[in-house]
Write a protein that holds these residues in place. Structure first.
Motif, PDB file in Angstrom:
ATOM      1  N   ASN A 113      17.922  -2.962 -13.060  1.00 39.12           N
ATOM      2  CA  ASN A 113      17.166  -3.363 -11.780  1.00 39.12           C
ATOM      3  C   ASN A 113      16.339  -4.663 -11.928  1.00 39.12           C
ATOM      4  N   ARG A 114      15.805  -4.701 -13.099  1.00 39.40           N
ATOM      5  CA  ARG A 114      14.851  -5.831 -13.460  1.00 39.40           C
ATOM      6  C   ARG A 114      15.478  -7.235 -13.305  1.00 39.40           C
ATOM      7  N   ALA A 115      16.685  -7.130 -13.979  1.00 38.69           N
ATOM      8  CA  ALA A 115      17.414  -8.455 -13.899  1.00 38.69           C
ATOM      9  C   ALA A 115      17.808  -8.554 -12.508  1.00 38.69           C
ATOM     10  N   SER A 116      18.411  -7.611 -11.841  1.00 46.15           N
ATOM     11  CA  SER A 116      18.999  -7.914 -10.430  1.00 46.15           C
ATOM     12  C   SER A 116      17.830  -8.324  -9.448  1.00 46.15           C
ATOM     13  N   ALA A 117      16.418  -7.751  -9.700  1.00 48.76           N
ATOM     14  CA  ALA A 117      15.524  -7.895  -8.986  1.00 48.76           C
ATOM     15  C   ALA A 117      15.012  -9.642  -8.996  1.00 48.76           C
ATOM     16  N   LEU A 118      15.192  -9.989 -10.227  1.00 48.17           N
ATOM     17  CA  LEU A 118      14.632 -11.311 -10.477  1.00 48.17           C
ATOM     18  C   LEU A 118      15.702 -12.419 -10.001  1.00 48.17           C
TER      19      LEU A 118
ATOM     20  N   GLU B 106       7.957 -10.809  -8.010  1.00 47.17           N
ATOM     21  CA  GLU B 106       7.940 -10.925  -9.309  1.00 47.17           C
ATOM     22  C   GLU B 106       7.026 -10.121 -10.005  1.00 47.17           C
ATOM     23  N   ASN B 107       5.929  -9.891  -9.613  1.00 49.58           N
ATOM     24  CA  ASN B 107       4.972  -9.019 -10.373  1.00 49.58           C
ATOM     25  C   ASN B 107       5.322  -7.524 -10.280  1.00 49.58           C
ATOM     26  N   ALA B 108       5.908  -7.090  -9.294  1.00 45.84           N
ATOM     27  CA  ALA B 108       6.366  -5.777  -9.307  1.00 45.84           C
ATOM     28  C   ALA B 108       7.820  -5.670 -10.103  1.00 45.84           C
ATOM     29  N   ALA B 109       8.483  -6.709 -10.070  1.00 45.82           N
ATOM     30  CA  ALA B 109       9.772  -6.514 -10.926  1.00 45.82           C
ATOM     31  C   ALA B 109       9.459  -6.624 -12.566  1.00 45.82           C
ATOM     32  N   ARG B 110       8.333  -7.405 -12.875  1.00 49.91           N
ATOM     33  CA  ARG B 110       7.785  -7.226 -14.306  1.00 49.91           C
ATOM     34  C   ARG B 110       7.478  -5.944 -14.892  1.00 49.91           C
TER      35      ARG B 110
ATOM     36  N   ALA C 233       0.728  -1.368  -0.080  1.00 49.25           N
ATOM     37  CA  ALA C 233       0.050   0.163  -0.037  1.00 49.25           C
ATOM     38  C   ALA C 233       0.853   1.247  -0.075  1.00 49.25           C
ATOM     39  N   GLY C 234       2.065   0.998   0.348  1.00 50.70           N
ATOM     40  CA  GLY C 234       2.961   2.573   0.461  1.00 50.70           C
ATOM     41  C   GLY C 234       3.156   3.057  -1.118  1.00 50.70           C
ATOM     42  N   ASP C 235       3.718   4.386  -0.967  1.00 47.28           N
ATOM     43  CA  ASP C 235       3.884   5.029  -2.215  1.00 47.28           C
ATOM     44  C   ASP C 235       5.154   4.749  -2.665  1.00 47.28           C
ATOM     45  N   LEU C 236       5.416   3.607  -3.079  1.00 50.75           N
ATOM     46  CA  LEU C 236       6.737   3.229  -3.444  1.00 50.75           C
ATOM     47  C   LEU C 236       6.998   2.960  -5.031  1.00 50.75           C
ATOM     48  N   THR C 237       7.940   3.111  -5.559  1.00 47.37           N
ATOM     49  CA  THR C 237       8.435   2.748  -6.992  1.00 47.37           C
ATOM     50  C   THR C 237       8.477   1.310  -7.109  1.00 47.37           C
ATOM     51  N   PRO C 238       8.299   0.875  -8.459  1.00 46.35           N
ATOM     52  CA  PRO C 238       8.410  -0.585  -8.424  1.00 46.35           C
ATOM     53  C   PRO C 238       9.669  -1.431  -7.928  1.00 46.35           C
ATOM     54  N   VAL C 239      10.847  -0.812  -8.026  1.00 45.83           N
ATOM     55  CA  VAL C 239      12.024  -1.498  -7.578  1.00 45.83           C
ATOM     56  C   VAL C 239      12.028  -1.443  -5.988  1.00 45.83           C
TER      57      VAL C 239
ATOM     58  N   GLY D 254      16.055 -18.082 -15.594  1.00 45.82           N
ATOM     59  CA  GLY D 254      15.975 -17.893 -17.150  1.00 45.82           C
ATOM     60  C   GLY D 254      15.346 -16.626 -17.239  1.00 45.82           C
ATOM     61  N   GLU D 255      14.445 -16.285 -16.711  1.00 44.10           N
ATOM     62  CA  GLU D 255      13.603 -14.772 -16.799  1.00 44.10           C
ATOM     63  C   GLU D 255      14.819 -13.769 -16.669  1.00 44.10           C
ATOM     64  N   ALA D 256      15.483 -13.923 -15.676  1.00 41.63           N
ATOM     65  CA  ALA D 256      16.509 -12.899 -15.233  1.00 41.63           C
ATOM     66  C   ALA D 256      17.560 -12.777 -16.194  1.00 41.63           C
TER      67      ALA D 256
END
Length: 647
Positions: free
Chosen positions: A533-538, A521-525, A486-492, A558-560
């Motif tokens: 950071n998308r790859a790092s998150a995965l 995972e949903n937030a990373a996508r 619920a927080g006002d956070l960025t996806p990463v 594999g997705e990373a």
């Protein structure tokens, strides 16, 4: 048979064995494996061979393949586009091969050294037009975590393996540094003594190279080699010397205190020492990792690696010697203004005496009358902003028991006195930031009072992330998860919060943990496809999944890899979330790391689980840096347990 021919024969044997093993790895790629290691006909045979002390052919084949992989990578690195990567990969390959093929490793180390030298020469050429102020700032940055040059990194790996060679190469570096310094001294006059940067408090390039190398060895636990490298430079009092002694004390108290005692003796007899040098000495004794200096204009500089750390428990005799030396330097008569060459001047001396006065009250009260008299004499030449005692840096890092400056109350007082909306908004923003710094949750109430809508929104977003970080520190999983949702956070930031909540749950609630990682995972996508950071998150998510759902972890990796191939700047070194809040009165910045997001950690784990599959995954990286990082990790993990020096 020479070593190269022997390596080729072993590698060919490995390749003959590899296809069958690879087929076994691929056949189970899409299904859950239920056979436990060591069971079944082949597992039983391997167990029997292990019990009899016979080598495992499959393990030996993997080791041979690992050697072949790393040798091929080292050769490939010679053509890498990134010059820094070219040197680093060859050096890391040498380090991994040292116990297996020492002659080959030594040749790789020297090749890496030459490649790093070419890069450093190019950087020196580009830096030729920098101003003295720019060079000064670089020198300060290097002390507090930066890297002096690429060869400084390479020489550390070499010195761990061969200290004599490390010393030889260090001498080469220092000779070049001395020549550069001589040329600079000849080309330009020395900077004015009231320079903002107070270079004499920090260090020169030659000294820094020695202590940077020693510090890296110390951080690796090699205390003996670190001291042999560092000792020739530890007679000089500057910030890097104090940082090294502070780190040394955590590993060898007696050795660190003995060298600090020598510094005290040398400082007492050195007429160039001033209040800022006393502040440096006090950092070792009472505020480890925190440095305060003040130049002659009254500008205060601070740097802290561990603000609020407990003071060192010095032996009584050493503590007495510190206060004797400090008083001797602080009470020296100052030169007339036109002859004053100190770094501190009257303003800096006034500030440092005021800062240290509570310590003298506790430990050396006999000199208080002289110190107070000195303050009175300095007051006419000291700006009011230094004399009013309201600067929070007067107590930064101190644990004296004296009342600290209350920045929250000061901000609220400013808000009550404000005569316009902008000043009031600035004060409430400062109050919210001060509340966060105290670890409380009251900042939101102050932020809600901000009239400017854009500033209020940015302030509340900053507070959400700050509160999430505080909740992680307190291990409050429910609160971290609430803010992630619920927080006002960025996806990463949301990825970070979900994965941190999952980390706190490890070993307790697998179902809930998997749910949190699914949210991550949903937030990373939702991160941009080009964002590294998308790859790092995965990668982080895969690392968390591996202990509870290995099959899904492989899928996520594999997705990373696909995400990494879509991001030009992904290097496999780990993700970092930097944030900045700008208000009318200040700029607040910071950052957190995505834990376990570096490729070496996860690929070492993958290699132990399924060597062939990990190799195939590593080869699927398009980028030179991530492919090299993954390959080095696989080879290192495979060779680590059984590597022994060759006869």
């Amino acid at each position: 048979m020479n070593p190269h021919s022997r390596m080729v024969v072993v590698s060919l044997a490995a390749l003959l064995l590899w296809p069958a093993a690879l087929l076994r790895g691929q056949s189970g790629a899409g299904e859950t494996r239920t056979t436990k290691p060591g069971t079944g006909r082949n597992g039983a045979r391997r167990a029997e061979r292990a019990a009899a002390g016979a080598p495992d052919p499959l393990a030996e084949a993997r080791r041979a393949t690992a050697i072949s992989l790393i040798s091929s990578l080292a050769d490939e690195a010679r053509g890498f586009r990134d010059e820094t990567l070219r040197a680093r990969v060859q050096a890391q390959a040498a380090d991994t091969l040292w116990e297996i093929e020492r002659e080959r490793a030594l040749a790789l180390f020297l090749r890496a050294w030459d490649a790093a030298g070419q890069f450093d020469q190019e950087m020196a050429r580009r830096a030729g037009n920098e101003s003295e102020a720019e060079r000064s700032m670089k020198r300060r940055t290097a002390i507090f975590g930066g890297v002096w040059n690429l060869r400084g990194e390479i020489i550390t790996m070499i010195a761990r393996r061969d200290r004599a060679l490390g010393e030889k190469l260090l001498a080469e570096l220092q000779s070049e540094a001395a020549a550069r310094q001589a040329a600079r001294n000849e080309a330009s006059a020395k900077p004015a003594a009231n320079s903002l940067y107070n270079d004499s408090l920090y260090t020169d390039e030659e000294h820094s190279q020695r202590l940077a190398l020693a510090r890296r060895l110390l951080d690796d636990g090699d205390v003996s080699n670190a001291l042999q490298i560092a000792d020739p430079g530890l007679h000089r009092l500057n910030a890097q010397t104090i940082l090294f002694l502070t780190a040394l004390r955590a590993r060898d108290t007696r050795a660190a205190d003995a060298r600090f005692a020598t510094l005290l003796t040398l400082s007492a007899g050195d007429p160039t020492m001033d209040a800022n040098h006393v502040s440096l000495l006090s950092s070792y004794a009472f505020t480890p990792g925190t440095f305060i200096s003040v130049n002659r204009t009254g500008a205060v500089s601070t740097s802290s690696q561990d603000d609020g750390a407990s003071p060192h428990d010095l032996a009584p005799a050493l503590r007495v010697e510190f206060f004797r030396t400090a008083a001797q330097i602080l009470l020296r008569p100052l030169a007339p203004p036109d002859e004053d060459r100190s770094t501190s001047g009257p303003a800096g001396t006034y500030f440092i005496i005021t800062r240290l006065l509570p310590l003298f009250e506790q430990h050396a009260p006999s000199v208080l009358p002289q110190l107070r008299a000195r303050l009175a004499a300095l007051a006419p030449d000291t700006p009011e902003r230094i004399r009013d005692g309201r600067d929070a840096r007067l107590t930064q890092g101190m644990n004296t028991g004296a009342p600290a400056f209350d920045s929250l109350q000061d901000a609220l007082d400013q808000a009550s006195r404000a005569t316009d909306a902008r000043a009031r908004d600035q004060a409430y923003a400062s109050a919210a930031i001060a509340a966060v710094a105290k670890g409380g949750a009251g900042g939101r109430a102050y932020a809600e009072k901000i009239n400017d809508g854009d500033l209020r929104r940015r302030m509340l977003a900053y507070l959400d992330f700050a509160e999430a970080r505080e909740a992680v520190k307190r291990r409050e999983v429910a609160e971290v998860a609430r803010l992630a949702h619920a927080g006002d956070l960025t996806p990463v930031q949301r990825v970070w919060a979900f994965t941190e909540a999952a980390r706190l749950l490890e070993g307790t609630d697998p179902a809930r943990l998997i749910g949190l990682l699914g949210e991550a995972e949903n937030a990373a996508r939702r991160l941009d496809a080009a964002d590294p950071n998308r790859a790092s998150a995965l990668v982080t998510i895969a690392a968390r999944l591996f202990t509870i759902d290995p099959a899904r972890a492989w899928e996520t990796m594999g997705e990373a890899v696909r995400a990494a191939n879509g991001a030009d700047k992904f290097d496999g070194g780990g993700g970092r979330i930097d944030f900045t809040l700008r208000t009318p009165g200040q700029v607040i910045g910071g950052g957190v790391s995505l834990a376990d997001s570096d490729l070496p950690r996860i690929f070492a784990t993958l290699a132990r689980a399924d060597f062939e599959r990990a190799v195939t995954l590593a080869r699927s990286f398009n980028g030179e840096a991530p492919r090299a990082a993954a390959t080095l990790a696989i080879a290192g993990a495979t060779l680590k347990d059984k590597s022994k020096p060759k006869a």
